[in-house]
Design a protein around this motif. Structure first.
Motif, mmCIF file in Angstrom:
data_model
loop_
_atom_site.group_PDB
_atom_site.id
_atom_site.type_symbol
_atom_site.label_atom_id
_atom_site.label_comp_id
_atom_site.label_asym_id
_atom_site.label_seq_id
_atom_site.Cartn_x
_atom_site.Cartn_y
_atom_site.Cartn_z
ATOM 1 N N UNK A 392 0.827 -1.206 0.000
ATOM 2 C CA UNK A 392 0.000 0.000 0.000
ATOM 3 C C UNK A 392 0.862 1.257 0.000
ATOM 4 N N UNK A 393 1.959 1.198 0.733
ATOM 5 C CA UNK A 393 2.879 2.338 0.830
ATOM 6 C C UNK A 393 3.503 2.636 -0.535
ATOM 7 N N UNK A 394 4.004 1.609 -1.198
ATOM 8 C CA UNK A 394 4.598 1.785 -2.522
ATOM 9 C C UNK A 394 3.580 2.355 -3.504
ATOM 10 N N UNK A 395 2.398 1.754 -3.522
ATOM 11 C CA UNK A 395 1.382 2.205 -4.478
ATOM 12 C C UNK A 395 0.911 3.620 -4.156
ATOM 13 N N UNK A 396 0.791 3.935 -2.853
ATOM 14 C CA UNK A 396 0.412 5.290 -2.474
ATOM 15 C C UNK A 396 1.440 6.317 -2.915
ATOM 16 N N UNK A 397 2.714 5.998 -2.746
ATOM 17 C CA UNK A 397 3.781 6.896 -3.194
ATOM 18 C C UNK A 397 3.745 7.061 -4.707
ATOM 19 N N UNK A 398 3.582 5.947 -5.407
ATOM 20 C CA UNK A 398 3.554 6.026 -6.867
ATOM 21 C C UNK A 398 2.381 6.896 -7.332
ATOM 22 N N UNK A 399 1.203 6.694 -6.768
ATOM 23 C CA UNK A 399 0.034 7.474 -7.168
ATOM 24 C C UNK A 399 0.241 8.962 -6.874
ATOM 25 N N UNK A 400 0.811 9.268 -5.709
ATOM 26 C CA UNK A 400 1.018 10.658 -5.336
ATOM 27 C C UNK A 400 2.025 11.323 -6.262
ATOM 28 N N UNK A 401 3.154 10.652 -6.512
ATOM 29 C CA UNK A 401 4.189 11.242 -7.369
ATOM 30 C C UNK A 401 3.673 11.425 -8.789
ATOM 31 N N UNK A 402 2.925 10.451 -9.303
ATOM 32 C CA UNK A 402 2.362 10.577 -10.648
ATOM 33 C C UNK A 402 1.379 11.742 -10.712
ATOM 34 N N UNK A 403 0.535 11.887 -9.692
ATOM 35 C CA UNK A 403 -0.445 12.986 -9.699
ATOM 36 C C UNK A 403 0.250 14.338 -9.655
ATOM 37 N N UNK A 404 1.319 14.451 -8.866
ATOM 38 C CA UNK A 404 2.073 15.708 -8.800
ATOM 39 C C UNK A 404 2.741 15.988 -10.139
ATOM 40 N N UNK A 405 3.332 14.943 -10.747
ATOM 41 C CA UNK A 405 3.988 15.111 -12.036
ATOM 42 C C UNK A 405 2.990 15.550 -13.103
ATOM 43 N N UNK A 406 1.783 14.996 -13.069
ATOM 44 C CA UNK A 406 0.765 15.364 -14.051
ATOM 45 C C UNK A 406 0.313 16.805 -13.850
ATOM 46 N N UNK A 407 0.228 17.250 -12.600
ATOM 47 C CA UNK A 407 -0.138 18.641 -12.332
ATOM 48 C C UNK A 407 0.920 19.573 -12.899
ATOM 49 N N UNK A 408 2.194 19.200 -12.765
ATOM 50 C CA UNK A 408 3.261 20.043 -13.302
ATOM 51 C C UNK A 408 3.159 20.122 -14.819
ATOM 52 N N UNK A 409 2.932 18.991 -15.480
ATOM 53 C CA UNK A 409 2.826 19.002 -16.942
ATOM 54 C C UNK A 409 1.610 19.803 -17.380
ATOM 55 N N UNK A 410 0.507 19.694 -16.615
ATOM 56 C CA UNK A 410 -0.708 20.439 -16.976
ATOM 57 C C UNK A 410 -0.461 21.945 -16.876
ATOM 58 N N UNK A 411 0.194 22.385 -15.810
ATOM 59 C CA UNK A 411 0.464 23.815 -15.658
ATOM 60 C C UNK A 411 1.397 24.321 -16.759
ATOM 61 N N UNK A 412 2.356 23.486 -17.173
ATOM 62 C CA UNK A 412 3.314 23.912 -18.192
ATOM 63 C C UNK A 412 2.671 24.038 -19.574
ATOM 64 N N UNK A 413 1.525 23.372 -19.790
ATOM 65 C CA UNK A 413 0.896 23.434 -21.096
ATOM 66 C C UNK A 413 -0.162 24.534 -21.176
ATOM 67 N N UNK A 414 -0.349 25.266 -20.081
ATOM 68 C CA UNK A 414 -1.364 26.326 -20.125
ATOM 69 C C UNK A 414 -0.907 27.486 -21.006
#
Length: 414
Positions: A392-414
């Motif tokens: 659960x810890x590994x998957x939680x970290x992966x989900x969190x890091x992916x969501x943060x990375x996607x937010x960064x890419x979304x902001x950069x494409x605005x």
């Protein structure tokens, strides 16, 4: 029963390798590092260090036979490394080579007192360059490097001036008190109860959390707060809170002590530890967790200047094997991309190796940023409950890091 406790590096040298040239290479490299000519022996009831002159050190080579079966080869290597890499014998390290027609795998393993991860990550490029120089008849680099023994003597002298009233000791005392009188543990159920024996079989898990693209986006998002090291602390704290529910995340963070450039090429254990408390229960989002992690790291970084063994001795806490190095919950971050030759690590099958077959009921987490992505290594008690919650810890970290990375890419494409 002794508990093996060693770390090392493994890598390939392509092509048909000349054993004699490899022996000369490893011998030359060994003599550069005084800590490898140094060991410990009992003198009465005290353990004292001794150091051999370079002229008194030779490298013995032994052909132990053919191993067509990979499982038997693995068993042989593990048994041999467990015996050889022991702090209270000398040499407390060993080199092994598995020769094939098209490549040779080199294993260089040390008792932990001789090496940290920073030391290990310098080795593959140094050995490959030395080997190539000897093989081609070029003059190799025989320059001396600063001695970890000199560093240790200075560190010990400074630490001996610290007494129980020192602010660093006071801070550690408060931290340990908040942890219930002992060092911290990951606030996640590991399936361990007080009636269990003090030592457990340990399990090692190593996975890529995100690839290079995701890791780069996560790093970009965290950069205003101090970078991925702060991001890893914040993310691990948030996920631990989601699983375990403890509002303050208390961990021990290892920090390198190579404050001077003269220690950059030196083999040794240049590591101090700082106790970190992150009030993640009051962090409504990841940005808040980042700010809390950055503040905690800045406030406590200087505590790593005093060896934790000295602090715990002053506090009356026994600090010795077999619980080392898993005496506390560790969260470590390392970026290996700037080391010479790191871009070839994957091609040369370069990786760190370690062995702690048994330990106490605590957990260590090591984040490693490589060119291919962000990896996480964890060592925890080998129980069904720990397996489930660490998944659960590994998957939680992966989900969190992916969501943060996607937010960064979304902001950069605005």
């Amino acid at each position: 029963m002794p508990t093996p406790n060693w770390i090392g590096t493994a890598f390939d040298i392509p092509g048909s390798v000349d054993p004699g040239v490899l022996q000369t290479t490893l011998h030359t490299w060994t003599l550069r590092h005084e800590t490898l000519r140094s060991g410990f022996r009992w003198v009465g009831e005290e353990v004292r260090r001794f150091t051999l002159d370079a002229n008194d050190v030779a490298l013995h080579r032994e052909d132990v036979g053919d191993f067509p079966d990979a499982e038997r080869l693995t068993e042989h290597l593990q048994e041999r490394l467990d015996v050889a890499a022991d702090a209270l014998i000398w040499p407390n390290f060993i080199f092994a080579a598995v020769a094939r027609n098209d490549t040779t795998s080199v294993y260089m393993v040390f008792d932990h007192v001789n090496a940290d991860l920073y030391s290990l990550q310098r080795i593959p490029a140094e050995i490959c360059e030395l080997y190539a120089a000897f093989r081609e008849g070029r003059a190799p680099d025989r320059s001396s490097v600063a001695s970890y023994i000199d560093f240790s003597a200075a560190e010990r002298m400074e630490a001996d001036q610290i007494d129980v009233t020192h602010p660093i000791v006071t801070r550690w005392r408060a931290f340990i008190g908040q942890c219930g009188g002992d060092l911290s543990n990951l606030p996640v159920d590991l399936g361990v109860v007080p009636e269990d024996p003090p030592l457990f079989a340990k399990k090692l898990v190593d996975e890529m959390l995100v690839d290079d693209t995701g890791a780069a986006a996560f790093e970009a998002y965290c950069r205003p707060y101090g970078g991925s090291a702060v991001g890893a602390l914040a993310a691990s704290s948030l996920v631990a809170y989601q699983i375990g529910g403890q509002p303050v995340h208390r961990i021990v963070v290892p920090l390198h002590t190579r404050a001077g450039s003269q220690w950059a090429d030196s083999m040794g254990w240049y590591v101090g530890c700082a106790p970190i408390e992150i009030p993640v229960g009051h962090a409504p989002d990841f940005d808040s967790a980042l700010r809390a992690a950055r503040a905690a790291l800045r406030e406590n970084r200087a505590l790593a200047r005093v060896p934790v063994a000295r602090v715990l001795h002053l506090l009356g806490i026994d600090y010795r094997p077999p619980t080392l190095p898993n005496l506390h919950a560790l969260v470590s971050y390392n970026d290996g991309r700037n080391f010479p030759g790191s871009e070839r690590w994957q091609a040369l099958k370069t990786y760190a190796v370690s062995r702690v077959s048994r330990g106490d009921n605590t957990t260590g987490l090591w984040f490693n940023r490589l060119h291919e992505g962000l990896y996480l290594t964890a060592r925890h008690p080998d129980t069904d409950v720990a397996d489930k919650n660490m998944r659960l810890y590994f998957e939680g970290l992966r989900d969190l890091i992916v969501s943060v990375a996607q937010r960064d890419r979304a902001w950069r494409t605005r």
